[in-house]
Motif scaffolding. Structure first.
Motif, short mmCIF file in Angstrom:
data_model
loop_
_atom_site.label_atom_id
_atom_site.label_comp_id
_atom_site.label_asym_id
_atom_site.label_seq_id
_atom_site.Cartn_x
_atom_site.Cartn_y
_atom_site.Cartn_z
N ASN A 6 3.05 -0.65 -30.75
CA ASN A 6 1.96 -1.39 -31.36
C ASN A 6 2.51 -2.39 -32.17
O ASN A 6 1.77 -3.58 -32.44
CB ASN A 6 0.94 -0.37 -31.96
CG ASN A 6 -0.22 0.08 -31.03
OD1 ASN A 6 -1.28 -0.43 -31.01
ND2 ASN A 6 0.27 1.02 -30.54
N HIS A 45 1.43 -6.20 -31.60
CA HIS A 45 1.22 -7.09 -32.74
C HIS A 45 1.88 -8.32 -32.89
O HIS A 45 1.35 -9.44 -33.22
CB HIS A 45 1.26 -6.36 -34.19
CG HIS A 45 0.88 -7.18 -35.32
ND1 HIS A 45 -0.13 -8.02 -35.62
CD2 HIS A 45 1.76 -7.27 -36.38
CE1 HIS A 45 -0.27 -8.49 -36.73
NE2 HIS A 45 0.96 -8.00 -37.30
N ARG A 97 -0.89 -11.02 -25.77
CA ARG A 97 -1.02 -9.73 -25.56
C ARG A 97 -1.44 -9.34 -24.20
O ARG A 97 -1.10 -8.30 -23.69
CB ARG A 97 -1.94 -9.23 -26.67
CG ARG A 97 -1.63 -9.36 -28.18
CD ARG A 97 -2.53 -8.78 -29.31
NE ARG A 97 -1.95 -8.86 -30.57
CZ ARG A 97 -2.54 -9.77 -31.44
NH1 ARG A 97 -3.80 -10.39 -31.06
NH2 ARG A 97 -2.30 -9.87 -32.73
N LEU A 108 -8.93 -2.78 -26.39
CA LEU A 108 -8.06 -2.92 -27.44
C LEU A 108 -7.72 -4.44 -27.60
O LEU A 108 -7.69 -5.05 -28.61
CB LEU A 108 -6.81 -2.24 -27.28
CG LEU A 108 -5.78 -2.28 -28.37
CD1 LEU A 108 -6.26 -1.64 -29.81
CD2 LEU A 108 -4.43 -1.48 -27.92
N TYR A 141 -8.65 -7.12 -30.60
CA TYR A 141 -7.71 -7.81 -31.42
C TYR A 141 -7.96 -9.20 -31.19
O TYR A 141 -7.49 -10.17 -32.14
CB TYR A 141 -6.21 -7.59 -30.72
CG TYR A 141 -5.74 -6.30 -31.10
CD1 TYR A 141 -5.81 -5.81 -32.41
CD2 TYR A 141 -4.64 -5.56 -30.39
CE1 TYR A 141 -5.07 -4.53 -32.77
CE2 TYR A 141 -4.06 -4.35 -30.78
CZ TYR A 141 -4.32 -3.73 -31.98
OH TYR A 141 -3.79 -2.80 -32.36
N ARG A 142 -8.54 -9.63 -30.22
CA ARG A 142 -8.77 -11.03 -29.95
C ARG A 142 -9.96 -11.50 -31.04
O ARG A 142 -9.89 -12.62 -31.51
CB ARG A 142 -9.51 -11.24 -28.65
CG ARG A 142 -9.52 -12.70 -28.19
CD ARG A 142 -9.96 -12.72 -26.75
NE ARG A 142 -11.31 -13.51 -26.58
CZ ARG A 142 -12.17 -13.65 -25.41
NH1 ARG A 142 -11.92 -12.92 -24.46
NH2 ARG A 142 -12.97 -14.59 -25.61
N ASP A 162 -8.66 -8.49 -37.04
CA ASP A 162 -7.37 -8.60 -37.60
C ASP A 162 -6.59 -7.28 -37.18
O ASP A 162 -7.49 -5.97 -37.22
CB ASP A 162 -7.33 -8.69 -39.20
CG ASP A 162 -5.89 -8.73 -39.69
OD1 ASP A 162 -5.40 -9.61 -39.80
OD2 ASP A 162 -5.50 -7.40 -40.21
N PHE A 163 -5.39 -7.30 -36.73
CA PHE A 163 -4.78 -6.15 -36.38
C PHE A 163 -4.71 -5.06 -37.39
O PHE A 163 -5.07 -3.69 -37.11
CB PHE A 163 -3.13 -6.39 -36.09
CG PHE A 163 -2.18 -5.31 -35.78
CD1 PHE A 163 -2.32 -4.74 -34.39
CD2 PHE A 163 -1.28 -4.61 -36.69
CE1 PHE A 163 -1.74 -3.66 -34.03
CE2 PHE A 163 -0.71 -3.56 -36.52
CZ PHE A 163 -0.56 -3.06 -35.11
N ILE A 169 -8.31 -3.45 -36.96
CA ILE A 169 -8.64 -2.74 -35.88
C ILE A 169 -7.98 -1.63 -35.44
O ILE A 169 -8.60 -0.58 -35.19
CB ILE A 169 -8.56 -3.88 -34.68
CG1 ILE A 169 -9.26 -5.12 -34.90
CG2 ILE A 169 -8.76 -3.13 -33.18
CD1 ILE A 169 -10.86 -4.72 -34.96
N TYR A 170 -6.54 -1.48 -35.61
CA TYR A 170 -6.00 -0.44 -35.27
C TYR A 170 -6.30 0.74 -36.11
O TYR A 170 -6.61 1.89 -35.54
CB TYR A 170 -4.38 -0.49 -35.64
CG TYR A 170 -3.23 0.44 -35.17
CD1 TYR A 170 -2.95 0.48 -33.63
CD2 TYR A 170 -2.96 1.24 -35.86
CE1 TYR A 170 -2.17 1.41 -33.44
CE2 TYR A 170 -2.06 2.30 -35.60
CZ TYR A 170 -1.73 2.45 -34.26
OH TYR A 170 -0.87 3.29 -34.00
N SER A 200 -15.67 -7.47 -33.81
CA SER A 200 -14.55 -6.83 -34.07
C SER A 200 -14.78 -5.35 -34.25
O SER A 200 -14.00 -4.46 -33.46
CB SER A 200 -13.81 -7.27 -35.15
OG SER A 200 -14.40 -7.20 -36.41
N ALA A 257 -13.68 -2.26 -31.80
CA ALA A 257 -12.51 -1.25 -32.37
C ALA A 257 -13.14 0.20 -32.16
O ALA A 257 -12.34 1.13 -31.87
CB ALA A 257 -12.34 -1.36 -33.89
#
Length: 278
Positions: free
Chosen positions: A20, A24, A29, A76, A80-81, A84-85, A88-89, A142, A146
């Motif tokens: 990941n 990132h 991506r 996923l 992310y589009r 923020d990483f 979201i993660y 987002s 997520a």
């Protein structure tokens, strides 16, 4: 044996956080998702040739898992589009242990001891708390994406936990899942990025993308094996230690701050993992 299986799941979590990190840092991506599929296709093509066929009872699970994994990857990327990483993660990974806990109870009739159930809750709360920090805002799309990603993670985890047990050979099961998932995924990404030749223009980036794929496929092979020895919800929660490894990777290699909030989250997740092991 149980301690060794737990160790394998934690190694899997570290590998998951590592790939990941590649995702990132990637400038494209969707392209990385295509390169990510290359080692999956190569390894699974060999695997399905040399391993025995899975038991017929597992084939509905193989097909369902391949479709869910395909949907998970693009959900996923979509999340992310628009977000923020760092937010979201944790939302996606933190939601899945709770959903798996419920799903395993309903579909696999697996009941966890009170300590283990408390551990699953602590892991989920600790991971999701990483997503909420001062000065950051969610875009309108987002959070839904997520949450959708977390739903797919939980669903394919339950499907694989059940299917791998029916297959007779868990490794054969996951090889067929990998093949049915990644061949169409690679084709779709090639079409989106101008053909297969364009995917390999930058050899350095291509190698990094394929390395991410190797880490990811190895990580989930370990999880599939663990499903044969530990309850599905327990494996899923331990696997989400990847979020803690992601925090450490960010601190050590990406110069991200290790704040008090993140440390508290790490403590919660670690305590949850200890309770699950107990």
């Amino acid at each position: 044996m149980a301690s060794f299986v737990v160790l394998l799941v934690l190694i899997s979590a570290l590998m998951h956080a590592s790939w990941n990190a590649f995702l990132h840092l990637s400038g494209d991506r969707v392209w990385l998702l295509g390169m990510f599929s290359v080692p999956y296709v190569l390894v699974s093509a060999v695997g399905v040739c040399v391993l025995p066929l899975p038991d017929p009872a597992s084939w509905p699970y193989i097909v369902a898992s391949a479709l869910l994994e395909f949907a998970y990857c693009f959900a996923l990327i979509r999340a992310y589009r628009s977000g923020d990483f760092g937010q979201i993660y944790p939302i996606a990974r933190g939601l899945s242990p709770l959903l798996v806990f419920v799903g395993a109870l309903v579909f696999a009739h697996e009941e966890l001891h009170a300590l283990a159930a408390t551990g699953v809750l602590l892991v989920s709360l600790g991971i999701m708390s990483l997503a909420f920090r001062r000065g950051m805002r969610f875009s309108g799309e987002s959070v839904p994406w997520a949450l959708t990603t977390g739903f797919f993670i939980a669903t394919y985890s339950i499907v694989d936990g059940l299917g791998a047990r029916l297959a007779g050979n868990p490794l054969s099961y996951i090889m067929w899942v990998y093949l049915l998932w990644n061949v169409p995924q690679f084709i779709v990404v090639c079409k989106l990025r101008g053909g297969a030749a364009q995917m390999f223009v930058s050899k350095g980036n291509a190698v990094r993308g394929m390395l991410a794929g190797v880490l990811a496929l190895t990580a989930y092979c370990l999880v599939i094996e663990a499903f044969n020895y530990l309850p599905i919800a327990m494996v899923s929660a331990l696997r989400e230690m990847s979020s803690i490894f992601a925090v450490l990777i960010g601190w050590l290699f990406m110069r991200e701050k290790l704040t008090a909030r993140r440390l508290v989250a790490c403590v919660l997740v670690t305590c949850g993992a200890v309770l699950i092991r107990m």
